[in-house]
Design a protein around this motif. Sequence first.
Motif, PDB file in Angstrom:
ATOM      1  N   SER A 177      49.977  36.439  36.574  1.00 23.92           N
ATOM      2  CA  SER A 177      49.808  36.238  38.007  1.00 23.92           C
ATOM      3  C   SER A 177      49.971  34.763  38.349  1.00 23.92           C
ATOM      4  N   GLY A 178      50.298  34.498  39.600  1.00 30.21           N
ATOM      5  CA  GLY A 178      50.314  33.125  40.085  1.00 30.21           C
ATOM      6  C   GLY A 178      48.935  32.618  40.434  1.00 30.21           C
ATOM      7  N   LEU A 179      47.933  33.509  40.378  1.00 30.81           N
ATOM      8  CA  LEU A 179      46.543  33.167  40.682  1.00 30.81           C
ATOM      9  C   LEU A 179      45.629  33.725  39.598  1.00 30.81           C
ATOM     10  N   ALA A 180      44.498  33.084  39.406  1.00 29.02           N
ATOM     11  CA  ALA A 180      43.514  33.589  38.445  1.00 29.02           C
ATOM     12  C   ALA A 180      42.913  34.895  38.966  1.00 29.02           C
ATOM     13  N   LEU A 181      42.645  35.830  38.056  1.00 33.11           N
ATOM     14  CA  LEU A 181      42.045  37.115  38.424  1.00 33.11           C
ATOM     15  C   LEU A 181      40.536  37.133  38.170  1.00 33.11           C
ATOM     16  N   ASP A 185      30.980  36.351  41.848  1.00 33.70           N
ATOM     17  CA  ASP A 185      30.284  37.561  42.294  1.00 33.70           C
ATOM     18  C   ASP A 185      30.276  37.614  43.822  1.00 33.70           C
ATOM     19  N   GLY A 186      30.589  38.773  44.354  1.00 37.74           N
ATOM     20  CA  GLY A 186      30.633  38.940  45.804  1.00 37.74           C
ATOM     21  C   GLY A 186      32.002  38.688  46.391  1.00 37.74           C
ATOM     22  N   ASP A 187      32.893  38.035  45.609  1.00 39.74           N
ATOM     23  CA  ASP A 187      34.246  37.752  46.098  1.00 39.74           C
ATOM     24  C   ASP A 187      35.303  38.610  45.418  1.00 39.74           C
ATOM     25  N   VAL A 188      34.885  39.546  44.583  1.00 40.59           N
ATOM     26  CA  VAL A 188      35.841  40.361  43.828  1.00 40.59           C
ATOM     27  C   VAL A 188      36.522  41.335  44.780  1.00 40.59           C
ATOM     28  N   ALA A 193      37.864  45.372  41.264  1.00 36.57           N
ATOM     29  CA  ALA A 193      36.480  45.774  40.978  1.00 36.57           C
ATOM     30  C   ALA A 193      36.320  46.606  39.702  1.00 36.57           C
ATOM     31  N   PRO A 194      37.255  47.537  39.369  1.00 36.78           N
ATOM     32  CA  PRO A 194      37.060  48.352  38.165  1.00 36.78           C
ATOM     33  C   PRO A 194      37.374  47.623  36.856  1.00 36.78           C
TER      34      PRO A 194
END
Length: 216
Positions: A177-181, A185-188, A193-194
């Motif tokens: 990804s171009g971004l971290a995965l 907490d609370g921003d997922v 989520a799974p």
Amino acid sequence: MPKKPASKAAKPAKVPVHGPQHSNQVRIIGGAWKRTPLPVLSASGLRPTPDRVRETVFNWINHQRDGYWADAQVLDLFAGSGALGFEAASRGAQSVTMIDTVVPVVRQLEDIKAKLKAENVQIMRADALAVAQSAAARGQKYDLIFLDPPYQQEFLERCLPLCTRILKEGGLIYAESGLALEFDDGDVPEWMAPWEVIRADKAGMVFYHLLKHKAP
């Protein structure tokens, strides 16, 4: 009369020894076809996983699988150069299904398969999401799924929910990804989520991750 010193010829510009990060080929890192070069087409958006990143990733996967590949059923939804799929096949995966939509890319993958006599590899020209949906409808599941899609097109957000239905219990997903995965907490986001990120790293502007289903 003293001679004028000869003017020095301009030095040619230095050429980087190692070339660009994504040259016109990559190499298989391990297994039966170790060191075999794989050509890379100059297709739009084609961005093969660099050799050193692949080496790290397959070390992660080997650790999770205790080095055992003989029963592995693998799905590579955005095959591109085939670097990930052929790497898994080289290490003895039972089956590797590679998907891509670009005709010249698919033809090149078929040429590589023929040269390697890779009987454990199946290549399909198809839409990645349609393949995942079809597999889910049939109840087909995989031990390992590669997700290395074009960036900034929300493919991961659309693929990962489908992968919850086609990944075997204990299976793994590799995602670039171009971004971290990894999120606070609370921003997922709902689509992550799974999933649990069990390993992650970064190379240049690329974030790469190994995911598995979160324990219930």
